[in-house]
Motif scaffolding. Structure first.
Motif, PDB file in Angstrom:
ATOM      1  N   TYR A  54       0.834  -1.202   0.000  1.00  0.00           N
ATOM      2  CA  TYR A  54       0.000   0.000   0.000  1.00  0.00           C
ATOM      3  C   TYR A  54       0.873   1.257   0.000  1.00  0.00           C
ATOM      4  N   LYS A  75      -5.687   5.088  -6.612  1.00  0.00           N
ATOM      5  CA  LYS A  75      -6.468   5.573  -5.468  1.00  0.00           C
ATOM      6  C   LYS A  75      -6.177   7.074  -5.359  1.00  0.00           C
ATOM      7  N   ARG A  83     -12.167   6.145   1.279  1.00  0.00           N
ATOM      8  CA  ARG A  83     -12.078   4.684   1.239  1.00  0.00           C
ATOM      9  C   ARG A  83     -12.208   4.062   2.623  1.00  0.00           C
ATOM     10  N   PRO A  87     -15.606   0.596   5.591  1.00  0.00           N
ATOM     11  CA  PRO A  87     -15.063  -0.399   6.529  1.00  0.00           C
ATOM     12  C   PRO A  87     -14.894   0.129   7.945  1.00  0.00           C
ATOM     13  N   LEU A 312      -5.127   2.062   5.760  1.00  0.00           N
ATOM     14  CA  LEU A 312      -6.077   1.457   4.831  1.00  0.00           C
ATOM     15  C   LEU A 312      -5.811  -0.034   4.680  1.00  0.00           C
ATOM     16  N   GLU A 316      -8.814  -2.674   5.734  1.00  0.00           N
ATOM     17  CA  GLU A 316      -9.367  -3.644   4.788  1.00  0.00           C
ATOM     18  C   GLU A 316      -9.212  -5.072   5.306  1.00  0.00           C
ATOM     19  N   ASP A 319     -12.017  -5.564   7.603  1.00  0.00           N
ATOM     20  CA  ASP A 319     -13.244  -5.769   6.848  1.00  0.00           C
ATOM     21  C   ASP A 319     -13.373  -7.218   6.374  1.00  0.00           C
ATOM     22  N   GLU A 320     -12.242  -7.850   6.057  1.00  0.00           N
ATOM     23  CA  GLU A 320     -12.254  -9.254   5.667  1.00  0.00           C
ATOM     24  C   GLU A 320     -12.731 -10.144   6.813  1.00  0.00           C
TER      25      GLU A 320
END
Length: 427
Positions: A54, A75, A83, A87, A312, A316, A319-320
């Motif tokens: 990232y 992005k 973004r 989440p 981020l 993420e 969020d998974e």
């Protein structure tokens, strides 16, 4: 569950752990060539392996696009923080419009207090908890002085009862009732950094607002750690750092929550900046501030993209997995650690005292242990043996078995190292 203090039992728990594969998603330090047992995710989370990609993406875009990266990166930088909305809102129990990411924690709390600490001659007092994190204490003291009040009068600390380590809910509610119509703000750490106590935020928020005050929360030790429902609890505002349980890197960006009931109140004071201006009109360079209707309207400066990129990556990952799965493992692995501590205490004829509440609803991913009769030498022994723990005077160690990357076998192995350390000092 009936726990056992054996390596075989711990390995059986690991074999059944649905989150076990995420342990390999993190980079562990090594001591003496051996991977550490890491208990300080409540201070700084481990680095996720995916973080580098990232950050590299931002660096590559900067190299290839320079200023055009604001609009033409994969992005785009100009709305990078958006973004996080979906989440992050799941992690803290908010609407996507109620969260944003900017600055650092204490800076954000100061900025939020511009809006939500508005003292007048009669209503000027702030309630906080005794032994709040020092940064919160300094922030509140200076805010009170800035408004011309005496901290000794304006700050009301909720005390622990004599001989007790944790603050009782009834004492919080009684203090709110006693301060009454002098109360301007309730601002408490959702999880106490020293003891690991989790406060009943829903009940306290309701009581503070019923007294006519705003209610905010410092969620440094709560975000990514406990179940939060900031929107449904009607919390006015909150902020949290991202580098503890959320693994975004040292001193990294802070998340903010502002309840939607405040989004359209344009009379609510705030310290404004360009990035909080109406996004569709931002580049018209208008002289009058027209805030974004949402938490993004509290943005001040251009976004620190290189700081947001690691955050981020972590968000993420959250969020998974989802907070329910993390909380389920958190509760079990913390209970197993508690069991191990009691077992070792019995074996070494020690005198451990766990300061953290025993009730699952009042604790999260931390056990603070008072090692009566032990001293700094034991902490040094643990660290040299590759067990990374946190020491607080006079002789408390804080242990955070983070569910993302701690294993049940870590808990067992820690018990063996702890026992060896204690016995070696008794010889």
């Amino acid at each position: 569950m009936d726990f056992q203090n054996t390596r075989e039992f711990a390995q059986q728990l690991d074999a059944k752990d649905k989150l076990a594969k995420y342990r390999d998603e993190f980079i562990f330090p090594h001591v003496n060539g051996k991977q550490v047992i890491y208990f300080t995710g409540n201070s700084l989370g481990l680095q996720p392996k995916r973080t580098k990609a990232y950050v590299d993406e931002v660096m590559d875009d900067w190299a290839k696009l320079a200023v055009e990266g604001h609009f033409y990166a994969d992005k785009p930088w100009w709305d990078y923080q958006e973004r996080f909305a979906a989440p992050l809102s799941k992690i803290v129990g908010a609407l996507p419009s109620e969260v944003t990411v900017m600055n650092t924690l204490t800076v954000n709390l100061h900025l939020l207090m511009v809006s939500f600490y508005r003292p007048i001659k009669k209503r000027y007092k702030i309630i906080c908890e005794e032994k709040a994190f020092p940064s919160d204490q300094y922030m509140i003291q200076t805010q009170v002085k800035f408004h011309g009040f005496d901290p000794a009068d304006a700050i009301v600390e909720i005390k622990r009862r004599k001989g007790e380590h944790n603050i009782r809910l009834e004492d919080v509610l009684a203090t709110i009732d006693q301060v009454g119509d002098e109360l301007a703000l309730v601002l408490i750490g959702g999880v106490n950094y020293y003891t690991g106590q989790v406060f009943d935020m829903k009940t306290i928020t309701k009581a503070g607002q019923a007294a006519g005050a705003y209610v905010g929360w410092d969620l440094a030790h709560a975000a990514g750690n406990i179940a939060l429902e900031l929107h449904d609890w009607n919390v006015d505002f909150a902020a949290w750092c991202s580098y503890k349980y959320m693994n975004s890197g040292p001193g990294n960006a802070s998340g903010c929550f502002v309840h939607e009931m405040h989004h359209n109140d344009l009379d609510l004071p705030r310290f404004a900046g360009w990035w909080g201006h109406n996004k569709e009109r931002r580049f018209l360079m208008e002289p009058q501030f027209n805030p974004v209707r949402g938490a993004d309207g509290w943005q001040v400066s251009n976004l620190p993209i290189l700081s947001l990129a690691p955050y981020l990556a972590s968000v993420e990952m959250f969020d998974e997995v989802g907070m329910p799965a993390l909380i389920q493992k958190r509760d079990q692995i913390t209970s197993y650690l508690e069991f191990i501590l009691h077992e070792i205490d019995h074996e070494v004829h020690g005198n451990f005292e766990i300061l953290t509440p025993t009730e699952p609803a009042e604790r999260a991913c931390q056990l603070s242990v008072f090692l009566h009769g032990e001293g700094r030498a034991l902490f040094d022994y643990l660290m040299k043996a590759g067990v990374i723990v946190d020491w607080r005077e006079p002789n408390v160690i804080r242990l955070a078995p983070v569910p993302f990357y701690c294993s049940y076998e870590d808990m067992y192995e820690f018990g063996q190292v702890l026992k060896a350390g204690i016995l070696s000092h008794k010889k």
